[in-house]
Design an enzyme around this catalytic site. Structure first.
Site, PDB file in Angstrom:
ATOM      1  N   ASP A  98       9.309   2.588  -0.443  1.00  0.00           N
ATOM      2  CA  ASP A  98       8.436   3.478   0.441  1.00  0.00           C
ATOM      3  C   ASP A  98       8.473   3.188   1.810  1.00  0.00           C
ATOM      4  O   ASP A  98       7.935   2.050   2.092  1.00  0.00           O
ATOM      5  CB  ASP A  98       6.794   3.165  -0.184  1.00  0.00           C
ATOM      6  CG  ASP A  98       5.929   3.856   0.731  1.00  0.00           C
ATOM      7  OD1 ASP A  98       6.034   4.469   1.429  1.00  0.00           O
ATOM      8  OD2 ASP A  98       4.544   3.651   0.262  1.00  0.00           O
ATOM      9  N   LYS A 119       4.464   9.024   8.853  1.00  0.00           N
ATOM     10  CA  LYS A 119       3.918   8.465  10.258  1.00  0.00           C
ATOM     11  C   LYS A 119       4.967   8.804  11.111  1.00  0.00           C
ATOM     12  O   LYS A 119       4.776   9.859  11.642  1.00  0.00           O
ATOM     13  CB  LYS A 119       3.889   6.853  10.135  1.00  0.00           C
ATOM     14  CG  LYS A 119       2.747   6.259   9.077  1.00  0.00           C
ATOM     15  CD  LYS A 119       2.231   5.030   9.150  1.00  0.00           C
ATOM     16  CE  LYS A 119       1.017   4.849   8.242  1.00  0.00           C
ATOM     17  NZ  LYS A 119       1.090   4.201   6.943  1.00  0.00           N
ATOM     18  N   TYR A 150       1.028  -1.133  -0.111  1.00  0.00           N
ATOM     19  CA  TYR A 150      -0.048  -0.047   0.014  1.00  0.00           C
ATOM     20  C   TYR A 150       0.921   1.237   0.337  1.00  0.00           C
ATOM     21  O   TYR A 150       2.014   1.311   0.699  1.00  0.00           O
ATOM     22  CB  TYR A 150      -0.992  -0.105   1.523  1.00  0.00           C
ATOM     23  CG  TYR A 150      -1.713   1.292   1.425  1.00  0.00           C
ATOM     24  CD1 TYR A 150      -2.973   1.446   0.575  1.00  0.00           C
ATOM     25  CD2 TYR A 150      -1.396   2.232   2.372  1.00  0.00           C
ATOM     26  CE1 TYR A 150      -3.634   2.789   0.660  1.00  0.00           C
ATOM     27  CE2 TYR A 150      -2.102   3.313   2.445  1.00  0.00           C
ATOM     28  CZ  TYR A 150      -3.282   3.558   1.619  1.00  0.00           C
ATOM     29  OH  TYR A 150      -4.124   4.523   1.701  1.00  0.00           O
TER      30      TYR A 150
HETATM   31  C1  LIG Z   1       0.475   4.915   5.764  1.00  0.00           C
HETATM   32  C2  LIG Z   1       1.143   4.686   4.481  1.00  0.00           C
HETATM   33  C3  LIG Z   1       1.009   5.435   3.267  1.00  0.00           C
HETATM   34  C4  LIG Z   1       0.130   6.615   3.360  1.00  0.00           C
HETATM   35  O1  LIG Z   1       0.452   7.514   4.308  1.00  0.00           O
HETATM   36  P1  LIG Z   1      -0.735   8.523   4.694  1.00  0.00           P
HETATM   37  O2  LIG Z   1      -0.227   9.491   5.718  1.00  0.00           O
HETATM   38  O3  LIG Z   1      -1.695   7.708   5.168  1.00  0.00           O
HETATM   39  O4  LIG Z   1      -0.967   9.338   3.506  1.00  0.00           O
HETATM   40  C5  LIG Z   1       2.004   5.373   2.309  1.00  0.00           C
HETATM   41  N1  LIG Z   1       2.664   4.115   1.965  1.00  0.00           N
HETATM   42  C6  LIG Z   1       2.902   3.152   3.051  1.00  0.00           C
HETATM   43  C7  LIG Z   1       3.830   2.234   3.283  1.00  0.00           C
HETATM   44  C8  LIG Z   1       2.326   3.477   4.300  1.00  0.00           C
HETATM   45  O5  LIG Z   1       2.234   2.726   5.291  1.00  0.00           O
END
Ligand SMILES: *Cc1c(COP(=O)(O)O)cnc(C)c1O
Length: 430
Positions: free
Chosen positions: A239, A267, A144
């Site tokens: 990511d 995060k 994701y």
């Molecule tokens: C949480 C997450 C996102 C999205 O971040 P948001 O602050 O919710 O937009 C993107 N990539 C990864 C790997 C994530 O865990």
């Protein structure tokens, strides 16, 4: 457990927000009852509107590596907010957080702050396309990357390599620019590269996929991605929105010793405030406006209150043995639950790395999304319900991972272990 206040507030919220929430997974759709409305957090515990006390392993979906209401974060935020919330100008605090990160992370030379993980990923993809002049991207099933149009895409049916969108409202032409591959499968990657390598701007992956269970990859697969990207002039994006500052200060890149071309963070980096970041080499980042032609901006980017929270949080992660202690605690926690489950013959494992863990209702090692049995989610639903009754909070879906924070003490973990084992007895009828 009483849920009257939460139930009432949720009914009200449904009049204001789609599904009563401002982010879909909060709605408790795959577990029972209304979502809990939380009013306060302290350390590893949170308190809902019905005054239930919960040991929290969701930790705001990852950001709270120091637990709730960390004193240093609270103090610097309060001091900063007293001088104003946002100026739309550069600030000293932005420099300080930037410096702190760059001096302690060998994998990025220049960074740009944004306000969410989604924004970081969206910008990283644009940078990759802008810098290579190519359009297609490769992502992996089970990763994701936020709700970016071109990444809300799953593998097409049959033999088609081109993606299909997983959300209404995404033009087919966007989805077609995304190729979706299975995780941990170098052969599938090779096959696609043989025909499409020249059109591909970047490969994006969660190096520690933790949004669809915890799908720990073979290091050799990540190394293979690195080599293929060099070979074909493709940019590799890690990511690290979840794994960054979680699996060590340098995240998964540091853990595996692999240098990606572009990194994204979110995060933890904001200490509980909305902050994201992407970074790369000086050369690559020179493509970003105003230095270069790739446009990316933000009214509230690097606003001082968010920078203060990030700075106060990140600084604490550099303390001696911070990650070692956190990992040891997590091992202690998962081992106790695993031994109990094994002694009872329960069909489950707790895959974990650093301070991330996942409850998997299987004994098999799982590295791909399609290996997760949907039927096992029924077990998770029972587990979640039983844990709430006993005062333990996990994210409300069996596909979500859990987090141990620095605020969880050994006594807190012992208490949680006991409650989890009792709940497992109910799940397995033991
Ligand atoms: C949480 C997450 C996102 C999205 O971040 P948001 O602050 O919710 O937009 C993107 N990539 C990864 C790997 C994530 O865990």
């Amino acid at each position: 457990m009483k849920r009257e206040q939460s139930a009432q507030l949720f009914e009200e919220a449904k009049q204001y927000f789609p599904g009563g929430v401002n982010s879909p997974v909060r709605a408790f759709k795959s577990v029972s009852g209304p979502p809990l409305f939380i009013k306060r957090g302290e350390g590893c515990r949170m308190y809902d509107e019905d005054d239930n006390e919960l040991i929290d392993f969701c930790c705001s979906w990852g950001p709270l590596i120091l637990g709730h209401n960390n004193q240093k974060v609270r103090e610097l935020v309060t001091e900063t907010v007293a001088r104003g919330t946002s100026f739309g100008t550069p600030t000293r605090l932005g420099n300080e957080l930037g410096k702190l990160i760059l001096e302690n992370n060998r994998f990025v030379e220049k960074i740009r702050f944004v306000s969410s993980g989604t924004e970081a990923v969206m910008s990283a993809i644009r940078l990759a396309r802008g810098a290579t002049g190519k359009q297609k991207i490769i992502k992996f099933e089970g990763c994701y990357h936020g709700h970016v149009d071109s990444l809300l895409v799953k593998a097409g049916s049959g033999l088609a390599t081109f993606g299909e969108s997983t959300s209404a409202g995404i033009p087919d032409v966007f989805a077609k620019e995304t190729l979706v591959l299975p995780l941990n499968n170098p052969e599938a990657l090779d096959k696609v590269l043989q025909t499409h390598a020249d059109d591909i701007a970047c490969i994006i992956i969660e190096p520690i996929p933790a949004n669809n269970g915890l799908l720990l990859q073979d290091k050799s697969f990540l190394e293979c991605l690195r080599l293929k990207c060099y070979k074909y002039g493709i940019l590799l994006i890690f990511d690290e929105v979840i794994s960054g500052f979680r699996i060590g200060f340098e995240g998964a890149s540091g853990h595996y010793g692999i240098q990606p071309d572009i990194l994204t963070y979110g995060k933890i980096i904001g200490g509980g405030m909305p902050v994201g970041m992407y970074g790369a080499s000086r050369e690559l980042m020179s493509h970003i406006a105003p230095e270069g032609a790739v446009y990316q901006a933000g009214t509230l980017s690097a606003n001082p209150v968010a920078m203060a929270a990030g700075y106060a949080a990140i600084q604490q992660l550099l303390e001696d043995n911070f990650y070692e202690k956190l990992t040891n605690k997590t091992n202690y926690f998962t081992q106790q639950i695993q031994s109990y489950a094994d002694s009872k013959g329960y069909e489950m494992t707790l895959p974990h790395i650093g301070s991330i863990f996942w409850v998997a209702f299987t004994k098999e090692r799982i590295t791909r999304a399609d290996q997760i049995e949907t039927a096992s989610m029924e077990k998770f639903k029972v587990l979640h319900h039983e844990l709430l009754q006993r005062g333990v909070y996990l994210g409300p879906s069996g596909y979500e991972v859990g987090f141990v924070s620095a605020a969880h003490t050994e006594a807190d973990l012992d208490e949680a272990v006991q409650k989890i084992c009792e709940s497992l007895d109910v799940v397995f009828g033991g």
